[in-house]
Design a protein around this motif. Structure first.
Motif, PDB file in Angstrom:
ATOM      1  N   GLN A 277       0.956  -1.218   0.058  1.00  0.00           N
ATOM      2  CA  GLN A 277      -0.149  -0.054  -0.043  1.00  0.00           C
ATOM      3  C   GLN A 277       0.796   1.114   0.023  1.00  0.00           C
ATOM      4  N   ASN A 278       1.968   1.213   0.801  1.00  0.00           N
ATOM      5  CA  ASN A 278       2.966   2.029   0.707  1.00  0.00           C
ATOM      6  C   ASN A 278       3.733   2.534  -0.625  1.00  0.00           C
ATOM      7  N   ILE A 279       3.875   1.758  -1.388  1.00  0.00           N
ATOM      8  CA  ILE A 279       4.770   1.779  -2.593  1.00  0.00           C
ATOM      9  C   ILE A 279       3.819   1.811  -3.849  1.00  0.00           C
ATOM     10  N   LYS A 280       2.692   1.522  -3.855  1.00  0.00           N
ATOM     11  CA  LYS A 280       1.696   1.415  -4.962  1.00  0.00           C
ATOM     12  C   LYS A 280       1.741   2.607  -5.966  1.00  0.00           C
ATOM     13  N   SER A 281       1.670   3.796  -4.919  1.00  0.00           N
ATOM     14  CA  SER A 281       1.398   5.035  -5.545  1.00  0.00           C
ATOM     15  C   SER A 281       2.640   5.630  -5.917  1.00  0.00           C
ATOM     16  N   LYS A 282       3.838   5.058  -5.483  1.00  0.00           N
ATOM     17  CA  LYS A 282       5.402   5.547  -5.952  1.00  0.00           C
ATOM     18  C   LYS A 282       5.757   5.040  -7.155  1.00  0.00           C
ATOM     19  N   ILE A 283       5.168   3.825  -7.443  1.00  0.00           N
ATOM     20  CA  ILE A 283       6.011   3.217  -8.445  1.00  0.00           C
ATOM     21  C   ILE A 283       5.541   3.622  -9.967  1.00  0.00           C
ATOM     22  N   LYS A 284       6.465   3.852 -10.757  1.00  0.00           N
ATOM     23  CA  LYS A 284       6.314   4.390 -12.134  1.00  0.00           C
ATOM     24  C   LYS A 284       6.439   3.202 -13.149  1.00  0.00           C
ATOM     25  N   ALA A 285       5.826   3.187 -14.309  1.00  0.00           N
ATOM     26  CA  ALA A 285       6.098   2.339 -15.346  1.00  0.00           C
ATOM     27  C   ALA A 285       6.239   2.949 -16.628  1.00  0.00           C
ATOM     28  N   PRO A 286       7.036   3.700 -16.784  1.00  0.00           N
ATOM     29  CA  PRO A 286       7.546   4.334 -18.001  1.00  0.00           C
ATOM     30  C   PRO A 286       8.114   3.390 -19.200  1.00  0.00           C
ATOM     31  N   SER A 287       8.716   2.129 -18.646  1.00  0.00           N
ATOM     32  CA  SER A 287       9.279   1.175 -19.256  1.00  0.00           C
ATOM     33  C   SER A 287       9.210   0.012 -18.424  1.00  0.00           C
ATOM     34  N   ARG A 288       9.433  -1.359 -18.968  1.00  0.00           N
ATOM     35  CA  ARG A 288       9.630  -2.452 -18.069  1.00  0.00           C
ATOM     36  C   ARG A 288      10.980  -2.419 -17.303  1.00  0.00           C
ATOM     37  N   THR A 289      11.974  -2.044 -17.591  1.00  0.00           N
ATOM     38  CA  THR A 289      13.094  -2.029 -16.574  1.00  0.00           C
ATOM     39  C   THR A 289      12.863  -1.058 -15.649  1.00  0.00           C
ATOM     40  N   TYR A 290      12.338   0.202 -15.943  1.00  0.00           N
ATOM     41  CA  TYR A 290      12.214   0.950 -14.918  1.00  0.00           C
ATOM     42  C   TYR A 290      11.171   0.619 -13.719  1.00  0.00           C
ATOM     43  N   PHE A 291      10.233  -0.123 -14.392  1.00  0.00           N
ATOM     44  CA  PHE A 291       9.257  -0.498 -13.257  1.00  0.00           C
ATOM     45  C   PHE A 291       9.902  -1.681 -12.387  1.00  0.00           C
ATOM     46  N   GLU A 292      10.798  -2.440 -12.877  1.00  0.00           N
ATOM     47  CA  GLU A 292      11.345  -3.372 -12.159  1.00  0.00           C
ATOM     48  C   GLU A 292      12.461  -2.833 -11.308  1.00  0.00           C
ATOM     49  N   PHE A 293      13.206  -2.043 -11.583  1.00  0.00           N
ATOM     50  CA  PHE A 293      13.896  -1.072 -10.704  1.00  0.00           C
ATOM     51  C   PHE A 293      13.093  -0.589  -9.689  1.00  0.00           C
ATOM     52  N   SER A 294      12.169   0.200  -9.869  1.00  0.00           N
ATOM     53  CA  SER A 294      11.479   1.112  -8.866  1.00  0.00           C
ATOM     54  C   SER A 294      10.671   0.059  -8.033  1.00  0.00           C
ATOM     55  N   THR A 295      10.082  -1.134  -8.487  1.00  0.00           N
ATOM     56  CA  THR A 295       9.460  -2.031  -7.327  1.00  0.00           C
ATOM     57  C   THR A 295      10.527  -2.507  -6.471  1.00  0.00           C
ATOM     58  N   LEU A 296      11.758  -2.949  -6.968  1.00  0.00           N
ATOM     59  CA  LEU A 296      12.703  -3.537  -6.233  1.00  0.00           C
ATOM     60  C   LEU A 296      13.306  -2.589  -5.343  1.00  0.00           C
ATOM     61  N   THR A 297      13.436  -1.419  -5.653  1.00  0.00           N
ATOM     62  CA  THR A 297      13.967  -0.577  -4.552  1.00  0.00           C
ATOM     63  C   THR A 297      12.939   0.052  -3.622  1.00  0.00           C
ATOM     64  N   TYR A 298      11.821   0.281  -4.033  1.00  0.00           N
ATOM     65  CA  TYR A 298      10.831   0.670  -3.056  1.00  0.00           C
ATOM     66  C   TYR A 298      10.505  -0.246  -2.148  1.00  0.00           C
ATOM     67  N   THR A 299      10.580  -1.509  -2.424  1.00  0.00           N
ATOM     68  CA  THR A 299      10.153  -2.714  -1.652  1.00  0.00           C
ATOM     69  C   THR A 299      11.082  -2.638  -0.476  1.00  0.00           C
ATOM     70  N   ILE A 300      12.838  -2.569  -0.990  1.00  0.00           N
ATOM     71  CA  ILE A 300      13.578  -2.520   0.086  1.00  0.00           C
ATOM     72  C   ILE A 300      13.538  -1.550   0.933  1.00  0.00           C
ATOM     73  N   SER A 301      13.211  -0.258   0.343  1.00  0.00           N
ATOM     74  CA  SER A 301      13.063   0.860   1.215  1.00  0.00           C
ATOM     75  C   SER A 301      11.947   0.797   2.174  1.00  0.00           C
ATOM     76  N   GLU A 302      10.861   0.133   1.858  1.00  0.00           N
ATOM     77  CA  GLU A 302       9.877   0.018   2.920  1.00  0.00           C
ATOM     78  C   GLU A 302      10.032  -0.866   3.897  1.00  0.00           C
ATOM     79  N   ILE A 303      10.734  -1.980   3.570  1.00  0.00           N
ATOM     80  CA  ILE A 303      11.246  -3.105   4.397  1.00  0.00           C
ATOM     81  C   ILE A 303      12.056  -2.499   5.764  1.00  0.00           C
TER      82      ILE A 303
END
Length: 589
Positions: A277-303
Motif C-alpha cells: 500500500q505504501n509503494i503502489k502510488s510511488k512506483i512508475k512504469a514508463p518502461s519495463r526495466t524502470y518498473f522492475e527497478f522501481s518495485t525492487l528499490t521501493y520494496t527494499i526501502s519500505e522493509i
C-alpha cells in the motif's frame, strides 16, 4: 506454535498468492490484522504461523465470525460512484488521474484547494483485470460470496481441516471440500453455486493457464486447464495484498502487463500489505526495466522503514524477511496477453544488519538511488538510452556484483557530462560518499581501493579535468576539458599496461596544464594558485592497487569516482556553487 501448511506446487508467484490469501483471511477471522499472523518459508512449503489457542478454538472463531464483503463486483459503466459491493473502474480511473494531477501540480493550483480523494485501495490491480481476461471470473466469484456471505465459513472450515498438516493430498482436500459443502447445504437449505474446479487464469497461474488455441479440424477443443476453486479464490484475495501491477505502453493501442509479487521469507501479512500500500502510488512504469527497478528499490526501502519503526531484535540480513520478487511480463498479442517472461529478483543478501545504525545507512543508500533514477524518467530519450544501464543496476542490487553497479554509474555519469554541457543541471552526478558507502557495504574487500590516498587524489584530478569544468562558464575556464578521458580509461581498463599508459599520459598532460596556468597567472601578476598536481606517489599507489586487485576493477572504480562529486553542505546544493570542489592549490605545493 502451530502452522497452516501451503505446498509449493508451481514454484511461481501462484504459490505466494495462495499463501497471502489464506493468511489475510485468517487475520480477519482472528481479528489480528497486525504483526501476529506470520508467514514463513521452508523448502517445500509456505507456513502461516498461528498460536495453539487459535488452532484449538477455530470452530468457535468461525461460528462467531461476522462475514464481510471480500471481493467487490467490477463494473465498467461511466459516471457512477463505487461502493462496498461494486467498483466502477472508469470512475476510479478518473479519481486516480485527478489525485495524481493534484500531487504533481500542488494545492495552490487547485480551484478550491482541497485534495481530491484517491482511487480505490486495490485499483492498481483491478485496472489490469479487463486486459488480462480476469474480469468475468472475478465477478462470478464475487457474486457467489455476495449472494451468500456466510459461505466464507465453508472456506474457513476447509482451511483448518485440510491445511493443518503437510500430509493431506490434493484429492483428499477436494473430497473434504465437497463434504463440507454438502453439510452446509443440508444445514442451511441453500444451494452452493461454487464449482469444484474452474479455469486456471494466466494472471494467477503463469505456467498453468487456460488454452487459447482454436478448435482443431477433428472437432476436439483444447479447453482450459482446471484448478481447484478455493485455490483460485485465495489467489484473488492474495494478489490484492502482496502484488504491484502496471500496464506499459507497447504500441499505439497496445499495453503489456507487468506483475511483481513479494516472496516472503519470514514476515507478517500486515507488514507485506503495508509495504504494498505504501509503494503502489510511488512506483512508475514508463518502461519495463524502470518498473522492475522501481518495485525492487521501493520494496527494499519500505522493509527498512518497517524495521526502523518496529524497533525490535533484528535478523542479520534483509533476506531473512523477504526473499525476493517474482516478476512476470505479459505481452499484448491483440486478443489476449500471453506470458512472455518469468523472472525472479532476489533481495540483496549484502544488506546486513548489526545495529539500527545500519538500517539508517542502507535507507540513505536506496533513497539516493531512487532519487537519482527518478530524474531519468523525466526525459524519454534519457530513459531509453539508460535502459540497459538500469538493468545493470537491478542486477547489482539483486546479486551484489560490483561490476554491474560500475557499469550503471559510468553510463549515468556519461549522460550527466553531456547534460551539463547543454546546461541541463537537473541531472546531477552521484556523491563520492554514496559510492564509498555502497562499495564498503556490498564489496568490503574493495574498500581499500577507494580509501587509498593516491586513488582519491587521481579521481579528484579526473573530476577537475572533466565534469568539474563543465559547471564553469567557458569564458572563465583556465583549463581545457578532457572530453574523451572516460572513454580512454574504460576502454583500456581490462589491459594493465594500456591502462597505466593512459593514466600516466593524462597525469603528464594534467600537470603540464597546471604549470601553464601557473606561469601565465604569474605573468599577469595574478594569484598563482592552480589545481593540485598528480604526484609520482599517487601513480605508484594506483600501480600497487592494480598489482593486488587487477586493472579492470581499479580502472572502472577510478572512472566511477572520477565523475562523482564531493558532498558539500546539503545534498540539494547546486554544483555550480562549488565548481572545482576546492581543488586549487599553490603550484609550489
Amino acid at each position: 506454535m502451530d502452522c497452516i501448511w501451503i505446498e509449493k506446487t508451481t514454484n511461481t508467484y501462484s504459490d505466494c498468492l495462495k499463501t497471502f490469501g489464506i493468511a489475510y483471511l485468517i487475520s480477519l477471522l482472528t481479528n489480528q490484522g497486525n504483526n501476529q499472523i506470520q508467514i514463513r518459508q521452508s523448502s517445500s512449503y509456505y507456513l502461516v504461523e498461528l498460536s495453539h489457542e487459535i488452532m484449538s478454538n477455530w470452530k468457535s472463531l468461525v461460528e462467531k465470525f461476522e462475514p464481510v464483503y471480500l471481493l467487490p463486483n467490477l463494473n465498467n459503466c461511466d459516471g457512477k460512484a463505487s461502493d462496498g459491493l461494486t467498483i466502477y473502474l472508469k470512475s476510479e480511473k478518473e479519481r486516480r488521474e485527478a489525485f495524481q494531477t493534484f500531487l504533481r501540480e500542488g494545492q495552490d493550483n487547485k480551484g478550491n484547494g482541497e485534495m481530491p480523494p484517491p482511487e480505490h485501495i486495490h485499483f492498481h490491480i483491478y485496472s489490469l483485470y479487463q486486459g488480462m481476461k480476469v474480469l468475468s471470473a472475478h465477478n462470478k466469484m464475487a457474486e457467489v460470496f455476495q449472494q451468500d456471505p456466510e459461505l466464507i465459513k465453508v472456506v474457513y472450515e476447509w482451511i483448518f481441516r485440510t491445511c493443518d498438516s503437510p500430509f493431506l493430498g490434493s484429492e483428499e482436500k477436494v473430497k473434504t471440500f465437497k463434504d463440507i459443502v454438502k453439510n452446509y447445504e443440508q444445514k442451511t437449505g441453500k444451494k452452493v453455486s461454487l464449482s469444484t474446479n474452474v479455469n486456471a487464469l494466466s494472471f494467477f497461474n503463469p505456467i498453468q493457464a487456460k488454452g487459447v488455441n482454436n478448435q482443431s479440424a477433428s472437432g476436439i477443443s483444447p479447453g482450459g486447464v482446471k484448478s481447484f476453486v478455493l485455490d483460485e479464490f485465495f489467489k484473488m484475495i492474495g494478489v490484492l495484498h502482496s502484488s504491484i501491477g502496471r500496464l506499459v505502453k507497447a504500441g499505439t493501442r497496445s499495453y503489456d502487463c507487468l506483475l511483481q509479487v513479494i516472496d516472503p521469507q519470514e514476515i507478517s501479512i500486515a507488514a507485506v500489505d503495508s509495504i504494498v500500500q505504501n509503494i503502489k502510488s510511488k512506483i512508475k512504469a514508463p518502461s519495463r526495466t524502470y518498473f522492475e527497478f522501481s518495485t525492487l528499490t521501493y520494496t527494499i526501502s519500505e522493509i527498512l522503514r518497517f524495521l526502523i519503526d518496529k524497533q525490535t531484535d533484528l535478523s542479520p540480513t534483509l533476506t531473512n524477511y523477504v526473499r525476493g520478487l517474482h516478476s512476470t511480463y505479459f505481452k499484448d498479442l491483440g486478443n489476449a496477453k500471453a506470458v512472455m517472461n518469468l523472472s525472479y529478483y532476489h533481495l540483496p543478501s549484502w544488506v546486513t544488519f548489526e545495529s539500527y545504525e545500519d538500517l539508517y545507512k542502507y535507507n540513505e543508500i536506496f533513497d539516493e538511488l531512487i532519487m537519482k533514477c527518478d530524474k531519468i524518467r523525466w526525459d524519454e530519450n534519457l530513459l531509453q538510452d539508460l535502459d540497459q544501464s538500469l538493468n545493470h543496476l537491478v542486477t547489482f542490487i539483486s546479486t551484489g556484483k560490483l561490476e554491474y553497479y560500475l557499469f550503471f554509474v559510468q553510463d549515468y555519469h556519461t549522460k550527466v557530462f553531456s547534460y551539463i554541457y547543454d546546461k541541463k543541471y537537473w541531472l546531477e552526478p552521484f556523491f563520492i560518499s554514496h559510492l564509498q558507502e555502497v562499495i564498503m557495504r556490498s564489496n568490503l574487500s574493495y574498500s581499500k581501493i577507494v580509501s587509498d590516498q593516491g586513488f582519491i587524489n587521481i579521481s579528484r584530478a579526473i573530476f577537475s579535468a572533466t565534469i568539474g569544468l563543465q559547471y564553469q562558464d567557458k569564458n572563465v575556464r583556465k583549463y581545457p576539458v578532457h572530453y574523451d578521458l572516460q572513454h580512454k580509461l574504460k576502454q583500456n581498463a581490462p589491459y594493465p599496461e594500456k591502462f597505466i599508459t593512459s593514466l600516466t599520459e593524462f597525469a603528464a598532460t594534467f600537470n603540464s596544464e597546471n604549470a601553464r596556468v601557473f606561469e601565465s597567472s604569474k605573468a599577469r601578476g595574478e594569484n598563482g594558485r592552480t589545481r593540485k598536481n598528480i604526484t609520482d606517489s599517487d601513480l605508484v599507489s594506483i600501480i600497487q592497487l592494480i598489482d593486488e586487485y587487477g586493472s579492470n576493477i581499479v580502472g572502472n572504480l577510478l572512472v566511477a569516482f572520477g565523475y562523482a562529486k564531493k558532498e558539500q553542505g546539503n545534498k540539494g546544493s547546486n554544483e555550480t556553487d562549488n565548481k572545482m570542489e576546492d581543488t586549487e592549490y599553490s603550484f609550489e605545493d
